[in-house]
Scaffold this motif. Sequence first.
Motif, PDB file in Angstrom:
ATOM      1  N   MET A 498       0.819  -1.211   0.000  1.00 32.12           N
ATOM      2  CA  MET A 498       0.000   0.000   0.000  1.00 32.12           C
ATOM      3  C   MET A 498       0.854   1.262   0.000  1.00 32.12           C
ATOM      4  SD  MET A 498      -3.195  -1.247   0.792  1.00 32.12           S
ATOM      5  CE  MET A 498      -3.971   0.082   1.665  1.00 32.12           C
ATOM      6  N   GLY A 499       0.302   2.293  -0.645  1.00 30.70           N
ATOM      7  CA  GLY A 499       0.779   3.656  -0.408  1.00 30.70           C
ATOM      8  C   GLY A 499       2.193   3.990  -0.840  1.00 30.70           C
ATOM      9  N   VAL A 500       2.620   3.537  -2.018  1.00 34.92           N
ATOM     10  CA  VAL A 500       3.987   3.862  -2.451  1.00 34.92           C
ATOM     11  C   VAL A 500       4.212   5.376  -2.533  1.00 34.92           C
ATOM     12  CG1 VAL A 500       3.455   3.657  -4.932  1.00 34.92           C
ATOM     13  CG2 VAL A 500       5.801   3.404  -4.165  1.00 34.92           C
ATOM     14  N   GLY A 501       3.194   6.105  -2.931  1.00 38.62           N
ATOM     15  CA  GLY A 501       3.316   7.567  -3.032  1.00 38.62           C
ATOM     16  C   GLY A 501       3.483   8.191  -1.660  1.00 38.62           C
ATOM     17  N   THR A 502       2.647   7.757  -0.717  1.00 44.27           N
ATOM     18  CA  THR A 502       2.704   8.307   0.643  1.00 44.27           C
ATOM     19  C   THR A 502       4.066   8.019   1.275  1.00 44.27           C
ATOM     20  OG1 THR A 502       0.330   7.878   0.812  1.00 44.27           O
ATOM     21  CG2 THR A 502       1.497   8.365   2.859  1.00 44.27           C
ATOM     22  N   VAL A 503       4.553   6.785   1.094  1.00 45.26           N
ATOM     23  CA  VAL A 503       5.842   6.413   1.680  1.00 45.26           C
ATOM     24  C   VAL A 503       6.976   7.223   1.043  1.00 45.26           C
ATOM     25  CG1 VAL A 503       7.543   4.548   1.910  1.00 45.26           C
ATOM     26  CG2 VAL A 503       5.114   4.080   2.318  1.00 45.26           C
ATOM     27  N   SER A 504       6.990   7.260  -0.290  1.00 43.53           N
ATOM     28  CA  SER A 504       8.090   7.955  -0.973  1.00 43.53           C
ATOM     29  C   SER A 504       8.113   9.429  -0.601  1.00 43.53           C
ATOM     30  CB  SER A 504       7.938   7.807  -2.492  1.00 43.53           C
ATOM     31  OG  SER A 504       7.903   6.451  -2.849  1.00 43.53           O
ATOM     32  N   ASP A 505       6.948  10.063  -0.614  1.00 41.99           N
ATOM     33  CA  ASP A 505       6.875  11.490  -0.279  1.00 41.99           C
ATOM     34  C   ASP A 505       7.293  11.732   1.168  1.00 41.99           C
ATOM     35  OD1 ASP A 505       5.934  11.786  -2.831  1.00 41.99           O
ATOM     36  OD2 ASP A 505       3.858  12.211  -2.282  1.00 41.99           O
ATOM     37  N   ALA A 616      -0.199   1.982  -7.451  1.00 42.70           N
ATOM     38  CA  ALA A 616       1.177   2.374  -7.790  1.00 42.70           C
ATOM     39  C   ALA A 616       1.240   3.830  -8.225  1.00 42.70           C
ATOM     40  CB  ALA A 616       1.719   1.471  -8.887  1.00 42.70           C
ATOM     41  N   SER A 617       0.144   4.546  -8.080  1.00 42.35           N
ATOM     42  CA  SER A 617       0.090   5.937  -8.537  1.00 42.35           C
ATOM     43  C   SER A 617       0.750   6.873  -7.528  1.00 42.35           C
ATOM     44  CB  SER A 617      -1.367   6.380  -8.720  1.00 42.35           C
ATOM     45  OG  SER A 617      -2.051   5.540  -9.605  1.00 42.35           O
ATOM     46  N   PRO A 618       1.242   8.003  -8.009  1.00 39.49           N
ATOM     47  CA  PRO A 618       1.672   9.044  -7.076  1.00 39.49           C
ATOM     48  C   PRO A 618       0.459   9.546  -6.281  1.00 39.49           C
ATOM     49  CG  PRO A 618       2.454   9.507  -9.310  1.00 39.49           C
ATOM     50  CD  PRO A 618       1.462   8.389  -9.408  1.00 39.49           C
ATOM     51  N   THR A 619       0.724  10.237  -5.184  1.00 43.79           N
ATOM     52  CA  THR A 619      -0.369  10.832  -4.420  1.00 43.79           C
ATOM     53  C   THR A 619      -1.149  11.787  -5.325  1.00 43.79           C
ATOM     54  OG1 THR A 619       1.029  10.715  -2.468  1.00 43.79           O
ATOM     55  CG2 THR A 619      -0.887  12.170  -2.340  1.00 43.79           C
ATOM     56  N   TYR A 620      -2.465  11.658  -5.319  1.00 46.56           N
ATOM     57  CA  TYR A 620      -3.275  12.476  -6.224  1.00 46.56           C
ATOM     58  C   TYR A 620      -3.015  13.963  -6.001  1.00 46.56           C
ATOM     59  CZ  TYR A 620      -5.792   8.238  -7.313  1.00 46.56           C
ATOM     60  OH  TYR A 620      -6.109   6.974  -7.713  1.00 46.56           O
ATOM     61  N   ARG A 728      -8.187  12.264  -8.682  1.00 48.12           N
ATOM     62  CA  ARG A 728      -7.102  11.756  -9.502  1.00 48.12           C
ATOM     63  C   ARG A 728      -6.661  12.846 -10.460  1.00 48.12           C
ATOM     64  NH1 ARG A 728      -9.817   5.923 -10.843  1.00 48.12           N
ATOM     65  NH2 ARG A 728      -9.553   5.124  -8.751  1.00 48.12           N
ATOM     66  N   THR A 729      -5.391  12.996 -10.572  1.00 49.43           N
ATOM     67  CA  THR A 729      -4.874  14.045 -11.440  1.00 49.43           C
ATOM     68  C   THR A 729      -5.377  13.818 -12.859  1.00 49.43           C
ATOM     69  OG1 THR A 729      -2.953  13.991 -10.054  1.00 49.43           O
ATOM     70  CG2 THR A 729      -2.766  15.210 -12.117  1.00 49.43           C
ATOM     71  N   GLN A 730      -5.966  14.842 -13.403  1.00 50.97           N
ATOM     72  CA  GLN A 730      -6.486  14.694 -14.764  1.00 50.97           C
ATOM     73  C   GLN A 730      -5.529  15.315 -15.756  1.00 50.97           C
ATOM     74  OE1 GLN A 730     -10.606  15.194 -15.545  1.00 50.97           O
ATOM     75  NE2 GLN A 730     -10.276  16.250 -17.466  1.00 50.97           N
ATOM     76  N   HIS A 731      -5.257  14.572 -16.809  1.00 48.58           N
ATOM     77  CA  HIS A 731      -4.369  15.087 -17.836  1.00 48.58           C
ATOM     78  C   HIS A 731      -5.194  15.516 -19.029  1.00 48.58           C
ATOM     79  CE1 HIS A 731      -1.081  13.838 -15.441  1.00 48.58           C
ATOM     80  NE2 HIS A 731      -1.534  12.622 -15.380  1.00 48.58           N
ATOM     81  N   ASP A 732      -5.234  16.754 -19.256  1.00 48.93           N
ATOM     82  CA  ASP A 732      -5.931  17.215 -20.442  1.00 48.93           C
ATOM     83  C   ASP A 732      -5.210  18.436 -20.973  1.00 48.93           C
ATOM     84  OD1 ASP A 732      -8.639  18.618 -18.491  1.00 48.93           O
ATOM     85  OD2 ASP A 732      -6.516  19.050 -18.551  1.00 48.93           O
ATOM     86  N   ASP A 733      -5.736  18.912 -22.039  1.00 46.08           N
ATOM     87  CA  ASP A 733      -5.060  19.970 -22.744  1.00 46.08           C
ATOM     88  C   ASP A 733      -6.094  21.024 -23.002  1.00 46.08           C
ATOM     89  OD1 ASP A 733      -3.888  20.417 -26.033  1.00 46.08           O
ATOM     90  OD2 ASP A 733      -3.001  21.180 -24.204  1.00 46.08           O
ATOM     91  N   LEU A 734      -6.089  22.038 -22.150  1.00 47.16           N
ATOM     92  CA  LEU A 734      -7.147  23.048 -22.286  1.00 47.16           C
ATOM     93  C   LEU A 734      -6.814  24.039 -23.388  1.00 47.16           C
ATOM     94  CD1 LEU A 734      -7.922  23.750 -18.543  1.00 47.16           C
ATOM     95  CD2 LEU A 734      -9.069  22.226 -20.115  1.00 47.16           C
TER      96      LEU A 734
END
Lengths: 734, 261
Positions: A498-505, A616-620, A728-734
């Motif tokens: 669990m929580g690879v983002g939380t741990v790494s940060d 496995a996602s970074p923290t949102y 969740r971080t949204q990737h778009d192109d405004l």
Amino acid sequence: MRITDIASRTDIEALKREIAVPQSGEFRPEWFRAEGYRRLSEKGENGLTMPVKRAEAIYTLFTLPEPFIYENDLIAGSIRPLFKVLTDEQKAEAAELTSHYPERWFGTHSDHFAPDYKTVLELGIPGLQNKIARYKEIHRSDAKAADILESMSIALRGLSDRLKAYAEKAASMLSKLADRSGIEAQRLRFIRENCYTLTVSAPKTFAQGLQLVWMIHSCFMYEGRYAMALGRIDQYLYPLFKKDIDAGELTEEAATALVANTFAKICEARLRGGDDVVNICIGGVDPDGKNAVNPLSFCVLKAVGTVNLPGPNLSARIAPDTPDKFLDECLKVIGTGLGYPALMNDSVNIPALLRYGYDEKDVRNYCMVGCIENFLPGQQPPWVDGRFDPIVYLEKLLLDRDSLRSSSEELGLKNGQDATDDPDAITSMDEFMKLYEIMLVRGVKEYVDNANRIMHVPDPEDKTSPFLSCFAELCIERGQDINNGGSKYPSVHGAALMGVGTVSDSLAAIEKLVFTDRTYKLSEIIRAMRDNFEGHDALREAVLSAPKYGNNDDTVDKYAVWYTKRLSDEFFKYRTYDGGGFYTAMAANISNIYAGSTLGATPDGRLAGKPLSDAASPTYGCDRRGVTSTFLSVSKPDYTNCACGTVVNQKFDPSAFRDGKREKLLRLIRVYFNRGGQEVQINSTSRRTLIDAMEHPDEYPSLVVRVSGFSAIYVTLAKEVQLDILSRTQHDDL
Amino acid sequence: MTDSGEEKLLNVSEIQHFSTGDGPGIRTTVFVKGCNLHCPWCHNPETVSPLPQKLVFSGSGKTVIYGRKMSAEAVAAEVLEDREFYGADGGLTVSGGEPMLQADAVSGLMRILERDGIRTVIDTAACVPWEKFAPLLGRVQTFLVDYKTSSDETYAGQIGGDRETVIDNIRRLIGAGETVRVRVPLIPGVNTSDTDASLMCGQLAKAGVKTVDLLPFHRLGSAKYTAMGKEYAYAGISPPDAETVSRLRSIFAGYFDCFVE
């Protein structure tokens, strides 16, 4: 009438409407099973062994409920007959009867299994029965083996008689039709013919193959199993598909319609409350390592898009030589908002599985069960997993002086004469990491011991699975139950990290503030954690502006690399009770939300009770430099350490899936996979739509979103889960 | 730092990775700060002033500072991080703001990236003296050039530029063998009449233009105005309807390869 005509005149939407009609009563498979045990005791069960008694109960379970066929069915097999209106007395009676025959559950290898459909399609039920008879003869001097084989034979007879009952049901419905030449009649004749044929021979057509697979799957549902995978359906059904296409008996449109007609019934699970998670795997390479995408792969993809409901959990295996056209079609389906298929990287999953010593051809034939769990179909006992939360051990190290003292003792870290329990006595990040590793090593051992204790039932000879064992390689040859030495490979356990983002940060923040910049002492961070950062505004500001995982910054990404390798290496040292592997995963469904709710604040600035980073996602919200940076970071860890699999959730605006734009997504995914990304699953619903759906749920009854390893109807999700998806971080192109 | 060193610094508003709307392939777009026009519909209002600005977004509570001086090397390093994604057709886009106001610095950035074979798209309103283009000629993958209306008055008034200069620059770029793709924002009440469209077509065709992208007005920049404490003159204006877009598209398609973004 030809199947192509019948299929083209059958409306999938009409079938979906039929399936959605509520069912009275409750889903009570155990009542039918109990009925089997009751009849057995009436007859006098003297001398029958446990496996045979179980098989007899399964026979009753399969044959007693009256078959049910939808008007728009092309492929039959429904769980509706398992619904019953029972009095409390009847329920108590059934519970009492079955209590003498306890079943396995998820934790003891009961579901999350991909059967060996290839063999049964080749042999058919009669062929499989012959094989059982042959091995009964071979094992005649081994009473236990003969008994297991007898139980398998009985269970298989249940399946055959179930098909016969369906043929008879179709015939009886047919006889009641006024118009004997209309499309309804044609459909019933088709079902009658297919079901009947399967009782006497191997499937001769694609439709019969599909009917056999679906009836077996239905019988697993009758047994009360969940998350049973269909596996590599585009591979095992391909020979029949190709034969029919070549003979001009089938078209791709008709095959798609047949598959959609089948998959729609996966959504029957909703009648008993909640969607099933039936993993279906397409694409990838074949056992020889060559591209396995075929025309049926496209039909399956299209069929899942047509059904457009959660339940069929489609996974697409992508290898370097998988055609772009296939990946593009996958993106088109994802772009509808469905979130399927999840994209799986063969170049990572295959080497990851090879570490466990399986034959290469078997590994190349992997599929998934449940959400994303890699599985060798029919070659290992049903899947088991659990959650390992490294943040618990980080908190212990920081907040519990005894833990710090005992790990200092192991490391030889002293303050004067004695092992220190003073966090400020830690002089370097290297020392801190060694202490944390000591905690983790202990934690993993504790986890493994506990998992083995739970998984291993003391009486495997009694807790048999005669029906399931029919669809596992070598159970027949060995005359052994799948969970008692029958399967080709031993059991495995997936530990979801669990929580690879939380741990790494958190680690990056500690390194920067305490050991690099030396602006804060570790004890000050600990105090702020205890106070949930209240009154520590400057410190919280400082930890929040420390490097965050997901921005292609090595000063923090190195901790995700370490996390993945260090923990997987540790789990790799252990074996399950029967000698299988402990896989790791970085995919934990939605338990990051629950786990977070039980934990205090963490050094990354996360407040108490808030969700941990997902899978496995970074923290949102912390990956601020766009998807390329996210992918550059997320592809740094070596996921060939994670044989179970990982989940990386991404969200793109629907406009990214338009013609002319999709090729950019395709390239993005290719580069990500080329760099060693293991998985990505994509939501394409716009943020605005999700917010609106939260405010006006009535207007979005069928909005499907990807949750984690599965999809769901958005408005049915708990608010925290909705918010998690939204953030969740949204990737778009405004 | 010397004066000449100062000139080489880029005044950057924001760097956007996986930019898919500013040229072919996967690109990294560097939005520079400072523009010589003041179109009231602008969706990047934070790039108009050359000075750093702090925007406070009310929805998320986030504060973002736009505007920092960066060396060409630092910008190039960030652009190069994504090199694997660019493939044959992707690369850098410099947008803004008006990149041609910082042509020397842009040229310096391009020189670094050229060593790694990374190509550049320039997104400009082209309302600058022709000489400004000199250092970039022969080195740019595509010039995306805005053309906003056929009307000299609108250019001079609302936009704050000189239409003749723009069309002249377009003609000269094409004459110099540059790849030019004209981008026409479709702004309701400004340039969405058939007459304006037909006139623009005539002017652009005469300049030798072959390809035109139509960019229908959207209000996605409105939060930035609020965050700047400014009022958005176009907050109440709806995007052009599908019918208008398709009507205008058919006019442009009579002259050019025409795409709607």
